[in-house]
Design a protein around this motif. Structure first.
Motif, PDB file in Angstrom:
ATOM      1  N   LYS A  98      44.028  47.540  39.925  1.00 30.03           N
ATOM      2  CA  LYS A  98      43.817  46.151  39.537  1.00 30.03           C
ATOM      3  C   LYS A  98      44.702  45.273  40.410  1.00 30.03           C
ATOM      4  O   LYS A  98      45.665  45.731  41.018  1.00 30.03           O
ATOM      5  CB  LYS A  98      44.135  45.942  38.060  1.00 30.03           C
ATOM      6  N   GLU A 100      44.910  41.034  42.520  1.00 30.55           N
ATOM      7  CA  GLU A 100      44.300  39.781  42.958  1.00 30.55           C
ATOM      8  C   GLU A 100      44.161  39.807  44.467  1.00 30.55           C
ATOM      9  O   GLU A 100      44.989  40.389  45.168  1.00 30.55           O
ATOM     10  CB  GLU A 100      45.134  38.571  42.529  1.00 30.55           C
ATOM     11  N   PHE A 113      40.409  36.044  43.698  1.00 28.47           N
ATOM     12  CA  PHE A 113      39.581  36.922  42.871  1.00 28.47           C
ATOM     13  C   PHE A 113      40.487  37.927  42.171  1.00 28.47           C
ATOM     14  O   PHE A 113      41.246  38.665  42.807  1.00 28.47           O
ATOM     15  CB  PHE A 113      38.573  37.639  43.766  1.00 28.47           C
ATOM     16  N   TRP A 115      40.670  41.286  39.954  1.00 25.69           N
ATOM     17  CA  TRP A 115      39.758  42.409  39.799  1.00 25.69           C
ATOM     18  C   TRP A 115      40.432  43.591  39.092  1.00 25.69           C
ATOM     19  O   TRP A 115      41.643  43.747  39.115  1.00 25.69           O
ATOM     20  CB  TRP A 115      39.241  42.885  41.156  1.00 25.69           C
ATOM     21  N   THR A 116      39.583  44.405  38.449  1.00 24.94           N
ATOM     22  CA  THR A 116      40.000  45.691  37.883  1.00 24.94           C
ATOM     23  C   THR A 116      38.948  46.715  38.268  1.00 24.94           C
ATOM     24  O   THR A 116      37.745  46.486  38.091  1.00 24.94           O
ATOM     25  CB  THR A 116      40.116  45.617  36.354  1.00 24.94           C
ATOM     26  N   GLU A 117      39.385  47.830  38.799  1.00 26.51           N
ATOM     27  CA  GLU A 117      38.462  48.886  39.237  1.00 26.51           C
ATOM     28  C   GLU A 117      38.564  50.085  38.290  1.00 26.51           C
ATOM     29  O   GLU A 117      39.653  50.506  37.901  1.00 26.51           O
ATOM     30  CB  GLU A 117      38.791  49.324  40.665  1.00 26.51           C
ATOM     31  N   VAL A 132      33.696  47.669  39.675  1.00 27.00           N
ATOM     32  CA  VAL A 132      34.723  46.631  39.650  1.00 27.00           C
ATOM     33  C   VAL A 132      34.271  45.503  38.735  1.00 27.00           C
ATOM     34  O   VAL A 132      33.121  45.060  38.792  1.00 27.00           O
ATOM     35  CB  VAL A 132      34.983  46.071  41.073  1.00 27.00           C
ATOM     36  N   GLY A 134      35.520  41.647  37.745  1.00 28.85           N
ATOM     37  CA  GLY A 134      36.447  40.630  38.241  1.00 28.85           C
ATOM     38  C   GLY A 134      36.027  39.228  37.870  1.00 28.85           C
ATOM     39  O   GLY A 134      34.945  39.005  37.329  1.00 28.85           O
TER      40      GLY A 134
END
Length: 368
Positions: A98, A100, A113, A115-117, A132, A134
């Protein structure tokens, strides 16, 4: 795709307890799915925490299983049940990263952006997938940066009052004695001139601090903008000549009046012209022009130089306290300039290209 809203412990075969619900619960946004009669089909974790008690869910839930809903959407009953059974199984899900990232959109805009994967392993499958989730947090970060700038300006203003009292008085004494020595001592003029020059530089910095700290509102009067720009240009011509630069003014074809504090607005143009002159170490032309139309509510004073220009990251920091691209700069000139323009209800628009120069637009409200 949806199913009954039931407690996970009650019915592991509903979408609420299956992979679909797990996926929706990962979302940071509220997700609510209703059927045509307004009955709840799916509510994710964010929505449950914000809007629904367990009692609310029990009263509003629909009597549709995942298979029933899929059938209503057009799947054959056998296929719908098979999909529902597969969908309701426990999928292995794990956060693998995770953060930015600053990205450039297809429109060429820079956005932040968040995001979390996740890694996902479907039931009874050796294959791993990644996806992902986001969201765009540009406006949030801009607001945070703005608050930091406000805090920084408050700190600078608080420091300014103390610095003015602690430095200005002894500095004035030193400056007076150096000027006296210039009249009485021979053979040391170069050293004395250098000392006086540095004292004047300190005096200028202290003055900038004082301008930043003064909370007074501008003393506004109607001013002829064409005349004001011409006066500032004439004032700065001598300094421009030292740098082998020229200032060319193109006034507006019609009289333009603005409600402003004359001295403060002159200070704005002087600060911008001074930066433009010093940016052109090899000389060049600075063009000042005034743009508006009779039907416009605003007037723009554009100041363009042929200097070294600025990179995008440098441009973003213009106006921040203590940030400067000049060796002898202090980073307060443009901060004071921005503050004055804001107090006049205007704005600064700056464009720059490395190696080609910088254009500064001072946009003001005009008076008919």
């Amino acid at each position: 795709m949806g199913g009954r809203v039931l407690d996970e412990e009650k019915d592991s075969q509903t979408l609420n307890s299956g992979w679909g619900q797990q996926l929706l619960d990962l979302l940071e946004h509220v997700f609510i799915l209703k059927d045509a009669k307004g009955r709840l089909q799916v509510v994710n974790q964010q929505a449950r925490q914000l809007f629904f008690s367990p009692h609310d869910l029990e009263e509003q839930q629909a009597d549709l299983s995942t298979a029933d809903l899929l059938t209503h959407l057009g799947l054959a009953p056998a296929s719908a049940q098979a999909v529902a059974d597969w969908w309701a199984q426990d999928w292995g899900t794990e956060v693998v990263g995770k953060g930015e990232k600053l990205v450039t959109t297809v429109q060429g805009e820079s956005r932040v952006f968040q995001w979390t994967e996740y890694s996902v392993q479907p039931p009874a499958s050796p294959r791993l997938f990644r996806f992902v989730i986001g969201k765009d947090v540009t406006h949030v970060r801009q607001a945070e940066d703005h608050m930091q700038e406000i805090d920084k300006m408050s700190l600078v203003a608080e420091m300014a009052a103390g610095i003015a009292h602690e430095i200005r008085n002894p500095m004035t004494t030193l400056k007076g004695f150096v000027q006296l020595l210039q009249q009485r001592v021979t053979g040391q003029q170069d050293y004395l001139d250098l000392m006086l020059s540095e004292l004047q530089r300190i005096e200028f910095i202290v003055t900038e601090f004082l301008n930043l700290a003064r909370p007074h509102s501008p003393h506004s009067e109607l001013q002829n903008l064409n005349q004001l720009v011409e006066q500032v240009s004439a004032l700065m011509q001598s300094q421009a000549i030292v740098y082998n630069a020229a200032i060319r003014v193109t006034p507006c074809s019609q009289p333009v009046q603005v409600l402003c504090d004359e001295n403060q607005l002159k200070q704005v143009f002087i600060n911008i012209l001074k930066n433009a002159i010093e940016a052109m170490s090899k000389g060049g032309t600075i063009r000042m022009s005034i743009h508006t139309k009779p039907e416009d509510a605003e007037v723009t004073v554009r100041i363009c130089d042929e200097g070294v220009g600025m990179k995008a990251d440098q441009l973003q920091r213009v106006g921040q306290a203590f940030y400067t691209t000049k060796e002898q700069g202090n980073g307060l000139g443009m901060l004071v300039t921005s503050k004055i323009i804001q107090s006049h209800g205007g704005r600064l628009d700056i464009r720059s290209t490395p190696g080609k120069g910088t254009c500064v637009d001072v946009v003001l409200q005009k008076k008919p």
